[in-house]
Design an enzyme around this catalytic site. Sequence first.
Site, short mmCIF file in Angstrom:
data_model
loop_
_atom_site.label_atom_id
_atom_site.label_comp_id
_atom_site.label_asym_id
_atom_site.label_seq_id
_atom_site.Cartn_x
_atom_site.Cartn_y
_atom_site.Cartn_z
N HIS A 225 0.72 -1.25 0.07
CA HIS A 225 -0.01 0.01 0.04
C HIS A 225 0.73 1.35 0.12
O HIS A 225 0.41 2.40 0.26
CB HIS A 225 -0.90 -0.27 1.47
CG HIS A 225 -2.04 0.79 1.25
ND1 HIS A 225 -2.43 1.95 2.01
CD2 HIS A 225 -2.99 0.83 0.46
CE1 HIS A 225 -3.34 2.61 1.85
NE2 HIS A 225 -4.02 1.98 0.68
N LYS A 227 3.09 4.40 -1.30
CA LYS A 227 3.05 5.44 -2.13
C LYS A 227 4.23 6.19 -2.01
O LYS A 227 4.15 7.23 -1.54
CB LYS A 227 1.63 6.03 -2.30
CG LYS A 227 0.62 5.49 -2.15
CD LYS A 227 -0.52 6.20 -1.44
CE LYS A 227 -1.79 5.03 -1.36
NZ LYS A 227 -1.38 4.21 -0.16
N ASP A 232 17.34 10.40 -7.11
CA ASP A 232 18.75 10.66 -6.92
C ASP A 232 19.08 10.42 -5.35
O ASP A 232 20.15 10.97 -4.83
CB ASP A 232 19.21 12.10 -7.21
CG ASP A 232 19.13 12.23 -8.95
OD1 ASP A 232 18.94 11.21 -9.53
OD2 ASP A 232 19.07 13.32 -9.26
N HIS A 401 -9.43 11.35 1.63
CA HIS A 401 -8.47 9.98 1.67
C HIS A 401 -7.15 10.23 2.35
O HIS A 401 -6.16 9.38 2.37
CB HIS A 401 -8.05 9.66 0.19
CG HIS A 401 -7.39 8.38 -0.10
ND1 HIS A 401 -6.25 8.22 -0.50
CD2 HIS A 401 -7.87 7.28 0.11
CE1 HIS A 401 -5.90 6.97 -0.63
NE2 HIS A 401 -6.93 6.12 -0.30
N LYS A 403 -4.32 10.84 5.32
CA LYS A 403 -3.73 9.94 6.39
C LYS A 403 -2.76 10.68 7.12
O LYS A 403 -1.66 10.61 6.81
CB LYS A 403 -3.18 8.61 5.75
CG LYS A 403 -4.11 7.84 4.93
CD LYS A 403 -3.33 7.18 3.73
CE LYS A 403 -3.91 6.82 2.55
NZ LYS A 403 -5.13 6.12 2.65
N ASP A 408 -0.37 17.24 20.18
CA ASP A 408 0.23 18.22 20.92
C ASP A 408 1.06 19.14 19.61
O ASP A 408 0.49 19.35 18.91
CB ASP A 408 1.30 17.55 21.95
CG ASP A 408 0.44 17.00 22.97
OD1 ASP A 408 -0.77 17.14 23.27
OD2 ASP A 408 0.89 16.06 23.79
#
Length: 483
Positions: A225, A227, A232, A401, A403, A408
């Site tokens: 999952h 991404k 470089d 979507h 995440k 704090d």
Amino acid sequence: MFDLSHFWGWIYMLFLITAIPVALMIILEKRSPFKTAAWLMVLILVPIFGILFFVVFGQEYRKTKKFSRKGLKGLNKLRTLASEQLREIGKTHPEPDHEILANENIIKLLLNNSNTLLTTGNQVELLKDGEKTFEAIFTEIEAARHHIHLEYYIFSDDKIGSRLKEILVRKRAQGVEVRIIVDDVGSWDLRKKYFADLRVKGIEIFPFMEVRFPRLTSRVNYRNHRKIVIIDGKIGFIGGINIADRYVEGMPKLGHWRDTHLQLKGDAAACLQVIFAADWYFVSHKNIYGYRYFPKFTEAAGTPIQISASGPDYNWEAIAQAFFVAISNAQKKIYLVTPYLMPPQALLTALQTAALSNVDVRIIIPEKSDARLSKWCSFSYVEQLLEAGVRIYFYQNGFIHSKYLLVDDSFSSVGTSNFDFRSFETNFEANAFIYNRAFSKKLQAHFMDDLQNSREIELPQWQQRSTLFKVRESLAHIVSPMF
């Protein structure tokens, strides 16, 4: 004459011979009580098909060590560096970094459970939505001089995918190395011609854990999952955005697609490279090593970051454990955004305990979802969180979507992991853990923008939902641990 009683007698005998050993195996594996109970219920209610279903979807790869990192070059060096950092963290310095010291226990945890190195020589840019993210990624790829590494769950042959393909082919013609990993299930629609076209041009591309009938096994459940992009060894990208038009154009039934991504410049990019190198070795049996891929850490002033991975190839659920510590230690606020809210019991209890301790706990989830089962399972947690004083918001401006987690003043995490047991326990994920007040302020402003496009759910209102609504929640809650 056919004797029906004998037929059912043989079926019953077959059930005893097969289902009981499978049930004992499930119990002895010491899975979570929810998963164990769900699988036992399936075996009882649909005996023969339940066994087949378990064989296909129920195997635990973390415990069987199917995903081995043995043979990966640099692994021993990584462990040595992690051990050295463990000895240094927390030592008294003339000018101690208060942001690092404030998060010392989380930093040490990640060093121990996943050899996640702490880097300081970093610049971080917060990217909101697909348009800005793709613009930044394509710009940096165009400037690549030595290598381009991409790893995605969804890689589509649409307008965005075609544009990326053109750039990659052009860069390869200029002598730049290009390597791509795509998840076989997430990118199931990617045609063989797409692979062939890239390979003919000298681009290396591999699917992650091919799933093909009739060889379908529980590997369909263990998905990559991640991404991530590394250019470089110095520039990296990580977050929720895959390669697909929906991240710019939205979807007809969902509307606008809201997401969050990061651009990293500096030492943290080399840590992303470590994750890519391990996955590349798994799919290709080839090692990536050398200073061109892993520049020496500058240890310069900048934003402190740990890039942590988790998945069946690690002994511990590193990201979930870091979230647990951060939430448990919260003193003021916990702001969480996730498309799927299906926390393991420990994290559910941590959120409830924080809210009952007068910590300001707010969670944004989508009201519309791209996954029906996950949507109803997410809704099944709302009432018990509201009862503890957690404030729940449903996003209204399309589908969210993103995440990310903010705790704090100096802890935040942005990455690929959803706040659900599938991401924490079975998927291959990666998150950036950032220990910086300035970035936390930016992420808080980001959260407040999302809050403006959300509606708060009140407990009395939620308790008035229909019986059918509650039945859907309950069924999804029972079934979802098996997937």
